[in-house]
Design a protein around this motif. Structure first.
Motif, PDB file in Angstrom:
ATOM      1  N   GLY A   1      -8.536 -13.744 -32.128  1.00 24.42           N
ATOM      2  CA  GLY A   1      -8.914 -12.374 -32.467  1.00 24.42           C
ATOM      3  C   GLY A   1      -7.952 -11.339 -31.924  1.00 24.42           C
ATOM      4  O   GLY A   1      -7.629 -10.355 -32.598  1.00 24.42           O
ATOM      5  N   VAL A   2      -7.475 -11.546 -30.698  1.00 22.36           N
ATOM      6  CA  VAL A   2      -6.516 -10.596 -30.117  1.00 22.36           C
ATOM      7  C   VAL A   2      -5.242 -10.557 -30.956  1.00 22.36           C
ATOM      8  O   VAL A   2      -4.656  -9.482 -31.184  1.00 22.36           O
ATOM      9  N   GLY A   3      -4.825 -11.717 -31.442  1.00 18.29           N
ATOM     10  CA  GLY A   3      -3.641 -11.767 -32.292  1.00 18.29           C
ATOM     11  C   GLY A   3      -3.815 -10.957 -33.563  1.00 18.29           C
ATOM     12  O   GLY A   3      -2.877 -10.292 -34.022  1.00 18.29           O
ATOM     13  N   VAL A   4      -5.021 -10.979 -34.137  1.00 13.82           N
ATOM     14  CA  VAL A   4      -5.276 -10.204 -35.359  1.00 13.82           C
ATOM     15  C   VAL A   4      -5.120  -8.713 -35.082  1.00 13.82           C
ATOM     16  O   VAL A   4      -4.478  -7.986 -35.854  1.00 13.82           O
ATOM     17  N   ILE A   5      -5.699  -8.248 -33.989  1.00  9.16           N
ATOM     18  CA  ILE A   5      -5.604  -6.825 -33.653  1.00  9.16           C
ATOM     19  C   ILE A   5      -4.155  -6.409 -33.467  1.00  9.16           C
ATOM     20  O   ILE A   5      -3.715  -5.357 -33.959  1.00  9.16           O
ATOM     21  N   LEU A   6      -3.390  -7.227 -32.764  1.00 11.13           N
ATOM     22  CA  LEU A   6      -1.972  -6.913 -32.563  1.00 11.13           C
ATOM     23  C   LEU A   6      -1.216  -6.881 -33.884  1.00 11.13           C
ATOM     24  O   LEU A   6      -0.359  -6.012 -34.108  1.00 11.13           O
TER      25      LEU A   6
ATOM     26  N   ALA B   1       9.758  -6.637 -28.813  1.00 13.30           N
ATOM     27  CA  ALA B   1       8.371  -6.997 -28.506  1.00 13.30           C
ATOM     28  C   ALA B   1       8.039  -8.379 -29.054  1.00 13.30           C
ATOM     29  O   ALA B   1       7.346  -9.176 -28.402  1.00 13.30           O
ATOM     30  N   GLY B   2       8.529  -8.671 -30.274  1.00 17.32           N
ATOM     31  CA  GLY B   2       8.280  -9.989 -30.864  1.00 17.32           C
ATOM     32  C   GLY B   2       8.912 -11.103 -30.057  1.00 17.32           C
ATOM     33  O   GLY B   2       8.296 -12.157 -29.823  1.00 17.32           O
ATOM     34  N   ALA B   3      10.134 -10.878 -29.604  1.00 25.48           N
ATOM     35  CA  ALA B   3      10.813 -11.894 -28.780  1.00 25.48           C
ATOM     36  C   ALA B   3      10.072 -12.102 -27.464  1.00 25.48           C
ATOM     37  O   ALA B   3       9.884 -13.241 -27.007  1.00 25.48           O
ATOM     38  N   ALA B   4       9.639 -10.991 -26.836  1.00 26.92           N
ATOM     39  CA  ALA B   4       8.908 -11.100 -25.573  1.00 26.92           C
ATOM     40  C   ALA B   4       7.582 -11.831 -25.776  1.00 26.92           C
ATOM     41  O   ALA B   4       7.159 -12.632 -24.923  1.00 26.92           O
ATOM     42  N   TRP B   5       6.930 -11.561 -26.910  1.00 19.78           N
ATOM     43  CA  TRP B   5       5.658 -12.240 -27.193  1.00 19.78           C
ATOM     44  C   TRP B   5       5.872 -13.739 -27.341  1.00 19.78           C
ATOM     45  O   TRP B   5       5.095 -14.538 -26.802  1.00 19.78           O
ATOM     46  N   TRP B   6       6.919 -14.137 -28.032  1.00 19.71           N
ATOM     47  CA  TRP B   6       7.163 -15.575 -28.210  1.00 19.71           C
ATOM     48  C   TRP B   6       7.486 -16.255 -26.881  1.00 19.71           C
ATOM     49  O   TRP B   6       7.067 -17.392 -26.639  1.00 19.71           O
TER      50      TRP B   6
ATOM     51  N   THR C   1       5.071 -19.780 -22.510  1.00 17.13           N
ATOM     52  CA  THR C   1       5.018 -19.874 -21.048  1.00 17.13           C
ATOM     53  C   THR C   1       3.662 -19.516 -20.444  1.00 17.13           C
ATOM     54  O   THR C   1       3.376 -19.891 -19.306  1.00 17.13           O
ATOM     55  N   VAL C   2       2.837 -18.783 -21.195  1.00 17.70           N
ATOM     56  CA  VAL C   2       1.539 -18.343 -20.665  1.00 17.70           C
ATOM     57  C   VAL C   2       0.432 -18.869 -21.582  1.00 17.70           C
ATOM     58  O   VAL C   2       0.261 -18.356 -22.706  1.00 17.70           O
ATOM     59  N   PRO C   3      -0.333 -19.877 -21.154  1.00 18.10           N
ATOM     60  CA  PRO C   3      -1.383 -20.457 -22.007  1.00 18.10           C
ATOM     61  C   PRO C   3      -2.402 -19.433 -22.498  1.00 18.10           C
ATOM     62  O   PRO C   3      -2.859 -19.519 -23.644  1.00 18.10           O
ATOM     63  N   PHE C   4      -2.752 -18.461 -21.656  1.00 16.23           N
ATOM     64  CA  PHE C   4      -3.743 -17.460 -22.075  1.00 16.23           C
ATOM     65  C   PHE C   4      -3.260 -16.671 -23.289  1.00 16.23           C
ATOM     66  O   PHE C   4      -4.017 -16.418 -24.230  1.00 16.23           O
ATOM     67  N   VAL C   5      -1.983 -16.275 -23.261  1.00 19.65           N
ATOM     68  CA  VAL C   5      -1.425 -15.519 -24.395  1.00 19.65           C
ATOM     69  C   VAL C   5      -1.432 -16.376 -25.653  1.00 19.65           C
ATOM     70  O   VAL C   5      -1.780 -15.904 -26.740  1.00 19.65           O
TER      71      VAL C   5
END
Length: 314
Positions: free
Chosen positions: A101-106, A22-27, A32-36
């Motif tokens: 904020g989304v990063g904090v929740i994750l 999951a960490g690799a996919a997130w990076w 590649t995705v500005p929104f993320v």
């Protein structure tokens, strides 16, 4: 928790393997995705963060999944410690800037799961008994205390615990929800529903506390538990009315405040109570009251109330 080694350790390893993937996919998504990138890192430089995070989070999690014995535990400890540090720093950053904020929740979710998986690797189980300290340790109330003393102690407990868990903590969570830009629009009727739930649940909580204090020669607090088995009031319908009331109160407060994070906080608390606290409490009650409690537990369910009250026992 019932998991034991080696099954528990396999579960811990499996989690860290999933966390590495999951960490690799997130990076990959971050680059590649500005929104993320915006939602999870805000204005932080992803290259700078990646230089540290990929070795300590992704690689360490992968090593915890595949290395043997002590090496696995060391890698898991490194991944878990780094996850906790990142969560704290990202939460501070989001609170100061209102970004990520989304990063904090994750990361909060990752921290909780990482700590649990690390405990499985190290101990072969999750040592929930460590939660039963201080006012949460199971001890009977002093049998020589007067009924008035128990009433005063119960009233004090209600003021303190309701004040903390239903006022202070929800206000802090709601503040963070706003600072982290995680507020979700909810229908106006939700507030009215929240008021109704809080009132009904509080009435159930007070009824339960009164039955526990008057009939049990003790208080609802684990460190001053009743000296007699209580099968009166709401305890004739459901085995844990105070826990049921507390969870409903928390959900009601969340609805009242239009805060999904407070609702999640209340539901998370219910999971902790059900899976970490309740088994110890029921074992303690079985030791204290023997066959009477076992018979009561067979007749009255933990969460779902009976339609008709069970007969009183002494």
């Amino acid at each position: 928790m019932s998991l034991r080694s080696p099954t528990a350790r396999l579960a811990g390893r499996t989690y860290f393997a999933l966390q590495a993937v999951a960490g690799a996919a997130w990076w990959v998504s971050v680059f590649t995705v500005p929104f993320v990138r915006e939602a999870t890192l805000g204005g932080l430089d992803p290259v700078v963060v990646a230089v540290v995070d990929i070795p300590l989070f992704v690689v360490s999690s992968a090593l915890a999944a595949v290395l043997p014995g002590r090496a696995s535990r060391v890698a898991a400890g490194a991944a878990t410690a780094w996850t906790l540090v990142v969560t704290a720093l990202l939460a501070l950053y989001a609170t100061l800037t209102t970004l990520a904020g989304v990063g904090v929740i994750l990361m909060i979710a990752a921290s909780v799961a990482s700590v649990g998986a690390w405990l499985l690797l190290v101990f072969g189980r999750i040592p929930t008994s460590l939660l039963l300290v201080g006012p949460f340790a199971f001890r009977p109330a002093r049998s020589r205390a007067t009924p008035l003393a128990h009433v005063i102690a119960t009233a004090t407990q209600i003021v303190v615990f309701w004040g903390l868990f239903l006022v202070v903590f929800p206000l802090v969570i709601r503040f963070l929800e706003e600072r982290w830009r995680l507020v979700l629009p909810l229908p106006h009727g939700v507030v009215i529903t929240g008021v109704a739930v809080v009132v009904a649940a509080s009435a159930l909580g007070l009824w339960s506390a009164a039955a526990m204090t008057v009939k049990g020669d003790g208080t609802p607090l684990p460190s001053a538990m009743p000296n007699r088995l209580v099968v009166a009031g709401p305890y004739r319908f459901v085995r844990n009315p105070m826990a049921l009331a507390g969870i409903a109160q928390g959900v009601g407060v969340g609805l009242l405040m239009s805060s999904w994070m407070v609702v999640v906080y209340a539901l998370a608390g219910s999971l902790v109570w059900n899976y970490a606290i309740r088994p110890h409490e029921e074992s303690d009650l079985a030791r204290a009251f023997g066959a009477d409690y076992l018979s009561y537990a067979r007749d009255v369910r933990c969460w779902i109330p009976r339609l008709t009250p069970v007969g009183s026992r002494r």
